[in-house]
Write a protein that holds these residues in place. Structure first.
Motif, PDB file in Angstrom:
ATOM      1  N   PHE A   1      -7.977 -61.283  -5.172  1.00 32.51           N
ATOM      2  CA  PHE A   1      -8.032 -60.923  -6.713  1.00 32.51           C
ATOM      3  C   PHE A   1      -8.668 -62.072  -7.229  1.00 32.51           C
ATOM      4  CE2 PHE A   1      -6.902 -60.493 -11.141  1.00 32.51           C
ATOM      5  CZ  PHE A   1      -7.292 -59.199 -11.222  1.00 32.51           C
TER       6      PHE A   1
ATOM      7  N   TYR B   1      -1.894 -61.801 -12.598  1.00 30.06           N
ATOM      8  CA  TYR B   1      -3.152 -61.238 -12.414  1.00 30.06           C
ATOM      9  C   TYR B   1      -3.602 -61.437 -13.680  1.00 30.06           C
ATOM     10  CZ  TYR B   1      -1.843 -59.301  -7.886  1.00 30.06           C
ATOM     11  OH  TYR B   1      -1.649 -59.091  -6.621  1.00 30.06           O
TER      12      TYR B   1
ATOM     13  N   CYS C   1      -4.288 -55.059 -16.516  1.00 29.07           N
ATOM     14  CA  CYS C   1      -3.249 -56.028 -16.211  1.00 29.07           C
ATOM     15  C   CYS C   1      -2.223 -56.124 -17.329  1.00 29.07           C
ATOM     16  CB  CYS C   1      -3.678 -57.323 -15.939  1.00 29.07           C
ATOM     17  SG  CYS C   1      -4.668 -57.429 -14.295  1.00 29.07           S
TER      18      CYS C   1
ATOM     19  N   TRP D   1     -10.201 -55.155 -16.794  1.00 32.45           N
ATOM     20  CA  TRP D   1      -9.338 -55.682 -16.224  1.00 32.45           C
ATOM     21  C   TRP D   1      -7.901 -56.499 -17.057  1.00 32.45           C
ATOM     22  CZ3 TRP D   1      -7.409 -54.328 -11.800  1.00 32.45           C
ATOM     23  CH2 TRP D   1      -8.136 -53.753 -10.866  1.00 32.45           C
TER      24      TRP D   1
ATOM     25  N   ARG E   1       1.302 -56.970 -15.386  1.00 26.96           N
ATOM     26  CA  ARG E   1       0.849 -57.886 -14.159  1.00 26.96           C
ATOM     27  C   ARG E   1       0.557 -59.304 -14.732  1.00 26.96           C
ATOM     28  NH1 ARG E   1      -0.258 -54.215  -9.586  1.00 26.96           N
ATOM     29  NH2 ARG E   1      -0.302 -56.055  -8.223  1.00 26.96           N
TER      30      ARG E   1
ATOM     31  N   GLN F   1      -2.230 -55.990  -3.603  1.00 29.41           N
ATOM     32  CA  GLN F   1      -1.194 -57.113  -4.010  1.00 29.41           C
ATOM     33  C   GLN F   1      -1.781 -58.412  -3.398  1.00 29.41           C
ATOM     34  OE1 GLN F   1       2.718 -56.216  -4.447  1.00 29.41           O
ATOM     35  NE2 GLN F   1       2.520 -54.115  -5.298  1.00 29.41           N
TER      36      GLN F   1
ATOM     37  N   TYR G   1      -6.227 -55.939  -5.900  1.00 24.31           N
ATOM     38  CA  TYR G   1      -5.171 -55.405  -7.076  1.00 24.31           C
ATOM     39  C   TYR G   1      -4.206 -54.300  -6.326  1.00 24.31           C
ATOM     40  CZ  TYR G   1      -3.003 -54.131 -11.389  1.00 24.31           C
ATOM     41  OH  TYR G   1      -2.189 -53.974 -12.512  1.00 24.31           O
TER      42      TYR G   1
ATOM     43  N   GLU H   1     -10.406 -54.421  -7.295  1.00 24.66           N
ATOM     44  CA  GLU H   1      -9.629 -53.206  -7.206  1.00 24.66           C
ATOM     45  C   GLU H   1      -8.793 -53.200  -6.091  1.00 24.66           C
ATOM     46  OE1 GLU H   1      -7.555 -49.923  -8.072  1.00 24.66           O
ATOM     47  OE2 GLU H   1      -8.967 -50.546  -9.595  1.00 24.66           O
TER      48      GLU H   1
END
Length: 89
Positions: free
Chosen positions: A53, A80, A72, A68, A77, A48, A45, A42
């Motif tokens: 991550f 990710y 994402c 997650w 994202r 960034q 994330y 977290e």
């Protein structure tokens, strides 16, 4: 890992994260339980930090990984998301 051990691991992983010591960060997460990985994924994330991550992703529980993936996807994202789906497959 016992709760006290996990608390101590949290202190060390936080320091490794702050000091940008990726190998130490990943090593500690690998020895702790999945809950600690979820906390630090977290943080990575939000900050960034894709490398951090990705280093936490292998240690997530299955339920956390699915959450997650959904997050994402919702946030679009894709980089990710690719990390998470690569780890799952």
């Amino acid at each position: 890992m016992r709760e006290a051990d996990n608390t101590l691991a949290g202190v060390y992983v936080d320091r490794a994260y702050q000091e940008e010591k990726l190998a130490l960060y990943a090593s500690i997460l690998g020895q702790a339980d999945g809950a600690l990985a979820d906390v630090y994924i977290e943080k990575a994330y939000r900050d960034q930090k894709l490398t951090y991550f990705a280093s936490a992703a292998p240690y997530l529980t299955d339920d956390a990984r699915q959450a997650w993936i959904a997050r994402c996807s919702r946030d679009r994202r894709n980089t990710y998301l690719a990390v998470l789906t690569k780890e799952a497959g």
